[in-house]
Design an enzyme around this catalytic site. Structure first.
Site, PDB file in Angstrom:
ATOM      1  N   SER A  98       0.777  -1.073   0.003  1.00 55.24           N
ATOM      2  CA  SER A  98       0.044  -0.075   0.128  1.00 55.24           C
ATOM      3  C   SER A  98       1.021   1.346   0.048  1.00 55.24           C
ATOM      4  O   SER A  98       0.416   2.367  -0.524  1.00 55.24           O
ATOM      5  CB  SER A  98      -0.906   0.071   1.180  1.00 55.24           C
ATOM      6  OG  SER A  98      -1.865  -1.107   1.112  1.00 55.24           O
ATOM      7  N   THR A 160      -1.578   4.334   3.523  1.00 51.64           N
ATOM      8  CA  THR A 160      -2.303   4.935   2.534  1.00 51.64           C
ATOM      9  C   THR A 160      -2.747   6.597   2.811  1.00 51.64           C
ATOM     10  O   THR A 160      -2.362   7.569   2.123  1.00 51.64           O
ATOM     11  CB  THR A 160      -3.898   4.372   2.074  1.00 51.64           C
ATOM     12  OG1 THR A 160      -3.524   2.919   1.526  1.00 51.64           O
ATOM     13  CG2 THR A 160      -4.645   5.015   1.346  1.00 51.64           C
ATOM     14  N   GLU A 306      -9.820   6.757   2.317  1.00 51.87           N
ATOM     15  CA  GLU A 306      -9.618   5.527   1.994  1.00 51.87           C
ATOM     16  C   GLU A 306     -10.576   4.377   2.946  1.00 51.87           C
ATOM     17  O   GLU A 306     -10.875   4.611   4.048  1.00 51.87           O
ATOM     18  CB  GLU A 306      -8.424   5.475   2.568  1.00 51.87           C
ATOM     19  CG  GLU A 306      -7.860   3.687   2.459  1.00 51.87           C
ATOM     20  CD  GLU A 306      -6.748   3.481   3.531  1.00 51.87           C
ATOM     21  OE1 GLU A 306      -6.086   2.320   3.299  1.00 51.87           O
ATOM     22  OE2 GLU A 306      -6.515   3.904   4.497  1.00 51.87           O
ATOM     23  N   ASP A 311      -9.114  -4.005   2.670  1.00 50.35           N
ATOM     24  CA  ASP A 311      -7.703  -4.787   2.672  1.00 50.35           C
ATOM     25  C   ASP A 311      -7.399  -5.543   3.998  1.00 50.35           C
ATOM     26  O   ASP A 311      -7.039  -6.686   4.024  1.00 50.35           O
ATOM     27  CB  ASP A 311      -6.693  -3.568   2.408  1.00 50.35           C
ATOM     28  CG  ASP A 311      -5.241  -4.219   2.590  1.00 50.35           C
ATOM     29  OD1 ASP A 311      -4.706  -4.947   1.712  1.00 50.35           O
ATOM     30  OD2 ASP A 311      -4.567  -4.040   3.824  1.00 50.35           O
ATOM     31  N   HIS A 315      -6.882  -9.600   4.267  1.00 53.14           N
ATOM     32  CA  HIS A 315      -5.699 -10.149   4.639  1.00 53.14           C
ATOM     33  C   HIS A 315      -6.129 -11.436   5.785  1.00 53.14           C
ATOM     34  O   HIS A 315      -5.346 -12.023   5.994  1.00 53.14           O
ATOM     35  CB  HIS A 315      -4.766  -9.133   5.607  1.00 53.14           C
ATOM     36  CG  HIS A 315      -3.954  -8.196   4.563  1.00 53.14           C
ATOM     37  ND1 HIS A 315      -3.036  -8.994   3.839  1.00 53.14           N
ATOM     38  CD2 HIS A 315      -3.869  -6.972   4.396  1.00 53.14           C
ATOM     39  CE1 HIS A 315      -2.524  -8.084   3.226  1.00 53.14           C
ATOM     40  NE2 HIS A 315      -2.930  -6.660   3.539  1.00 53.14           N
ATOM     41  N   HIS A 430      -0.985  -9.545  -1.073  1.00 49.65           N
ATOM     42  CA  HIS A 430      -1.785  -8.622  -2.308  1.00 49.65           C
ATOM     43  C   HIS A 430      -1.418  -9.774  -3.579  1.00 49.65           C
ATOM     44  O   HIS A 430      -0.639 -10.465  -3.724  1.00 49.65           O
ATOM     45  CB  HIS A 430      -1.067  -7.345  -2.333  1.00 49.65           C
ATOM     46  CG  HIS A 430      -1.016  -6.767  -1.079  1.00 49.65           C
ATOM     47  ND1 HIS A 430      -0.229  -5.594  -0.993  1.00 49.65           N
ATOM     48  CD2 HIS A 430      -1.763  -6.753   0.151  1.00 49.65           C
ATOM     49  CE1 HIS A 430      -0.580  -4.785   0.260  1.00 49.65           C
ATOM     50  NE2 HIS A 430      -1.820  -5.765   0.969  1.00 49.65           N
TER      51      HIS A 430
END
Length: 467
Positions: A98, A160, A306, A311, A315, A430
């Site tokens: 990221s 981010t 964001e 994300d 994970h 990712h």
């Protein structure tokens, strides 16, 4: 019977296309006129880890939650008139993290994984020299006299959000207690300090998210050793620090030009769990207040929003919470569209990278996307005769605790269920495929085809410079 079928097929083939009525989508496309003006405002939405599979599955889940056909449902950001695919690789890896992911978008320069706001000459875990630092689009907006802000469901010093204001070779240097002694001695500055102590000419006006512990000292329950950064922020003119949804709602944008909202010690909890966290604002709540405050600047603003939870739950192989936040991001986009003017506000919705979520065949369209693969209520099992989920992952922690029993529909529909995965890892990795981009407003028509992630910076820079 065969002759009738042949006649029907021939009729379908020979029906002239021009005789068919145009669809609303075609009418809209034909009426579309590119906005070639400058942008007063820019709002950049990042669905962290929101690859195309997340968009598709998130769309279906959102539609089904509303009692609609999920496959044909459209998220609001999917209705934006221009779209593209973005290539997300970093300067050193096929698959980005990221840090580089956002840095490429906000600076126009790809860097190494783990680095933010610097070029690729930096070495990881070394102080970034002044020459390697690249101004961000948010800092450029500030120097042009505009306001700038960050909204996130993660901690505000995470990779981010730091892409708006941070310059570091190492994304993990978020507070002074996380900064190695040799790095501190060499002059490195943690991201929380960079945010609060930046010169006024480039300091963010609005910052909303988590990470309270990284701004407060150990004496007040935080993790900082040196000083309380919330007090430094609050000492500014027309500044406020808020830590609850109630306090955020009460903020008067006409009397507050500098707003720091920290609503959790670290990351914000999933909206799925907000019923037990009533003082945590939603992403839409924070986006709304940020726009209200930033809009007070007559010259306009830049805002980075964001959804980090997409994300973070991918994970953990928890698709329910990850895809719920695709809808949460969409609600924030709805707020932005309602509170701004499409004529002068460039809105871009994209991702910094993708995740290894897959959607397998088997289910008919009335079946829940979060459930087992079923054909009108009848399981479509795997080769061993056991139930299999529609959604699964390429890697992650759920492979460490394999589902060694026959899965049931009730089990897999629970919010805490972790989808099966192939490669056992403590955290899902990712993935490197291109990610979608959606855009509207001034210069949005430039976003088309397959582009480098850095191209998004170029479009924003061009649009804001015209104004």
């Amino acid at each position: 019977m065969m002759k009738a079928a042949l006649c029907l097929a021939t009729a379908l083939i020979t029906t002239p296309v021009w005789a068919q009525p145009a669809s609303p989508a075609l009418d809209a496309a034909l009426a579309r006129t590119p906005n070639t003006g400058g942008a007063k405002n820019i709002i950049l939405f990042i669905g962290d880890g929101m690859g195309i599979n997340s968009v598709t599955a998130g769309r279906i889940m959102a539609g089904q939650a509303r009692g609609q056909d999920g496959a044909s449902y459209r998220l609001t950001f999917e209705t934006l008139p221009y779209s593209a695919f973005s290539k997300t690789y970093s300067a050193d890896k096929f698959v980005t993290d990221s840090a580089n992911g956002i840095s490429a978008i906000t600076t126009g320069v790809k860097t190494i994984n783990g680095a933010i706001g610097v070029d690729a000459t930096v070495a990881s875990k070394a102080c970034a020299p002044i020459a390697s630092r690249i101004p961000t689009i948010a800092e450029q907006a500030k120097r042009m006299g505009k306001a700038a802000g960050v909204v996130t469901t993660s901690g505000v010093t995470d990779a981010t959000p730091a892409g708006a204001y941070g310059h570091t070779s190492t994304r993990g240097w978020r507070s002074d207690s996380e900064l190695p002694a040799d790095a501190a001695k060499a002059g490195c500055i943690d991201l929380a300090r960079q945010l609060v102590e930046a010169p006024d000419a480039i300091r963010m006006n609005v910052v909303l998210g988590g990470d309270l512990a990284r701004f407060q000292t150990t004496a007040t329950g935080g993790r900082r050793i040196d000083k309380d950064l919330t007090r430094i922020w609050a000492a500014q003119s027309k500044a406020q620090v808020v830590t609850s949804k109630t306090a955020l709602t009460a903020v008067d944008p006409k009397t507050t030009s500098k707003l720091l909202g920290l609503f959790a010690e670290g990351d914000l909890p999933s909206v799925v769990d907000h019923k037990n966290q009533t003082e945590v604002p939603s992403l839409a709540d924070m986006t709304s207040k940020a726009i209200e405050v930033l809009s007070q600047d007559p010259d306009g603003f830049f805002l980075l929003v964001e959804s980090a939870a997409i994300d973070k739950w991918h994970h953990q192989n928890n698709a329910y919470r990850a895809l719920t936040d695709v809808d949460e991001l969409d609600k924030a986009v709805q707020v932005a569209l309602a509170k701004t003017n499409a004529k002068d506000t460039l809105i871009i919705v994209t991702a910094d990278h993708s995740h290894g979520l897959t959607q397998s065949a088997g289910s008919t369209r009335e079946e829940p996307i979060m459930g087992l693969a079923r054909n009108r209520g009848v399981n479509e099992p795997d080769k061993n005769g056991k139930g299999r989920t529609v959604l699964s992952y390429a890697s992650g922690p759920s492979a460490l605790e394999p589902h060694d029993h026959d899965l049931t529909q009730d089990e897999v529909l629970r919010p805490d269920f972790k989808q099966p995965t192939l490669v056992p890892l403590s955290s899902a990795q990712h993935t490197g495929e291109d990610v979608p981009v959606y855009a509207s407003g001034p210069q949005a028509y430039l976003i088309s085809g397959t582009v480098e992630s850095t191209f998004l910076y170029e479009v924003m820079n061009y649009a804001i410079s015209l104004k």
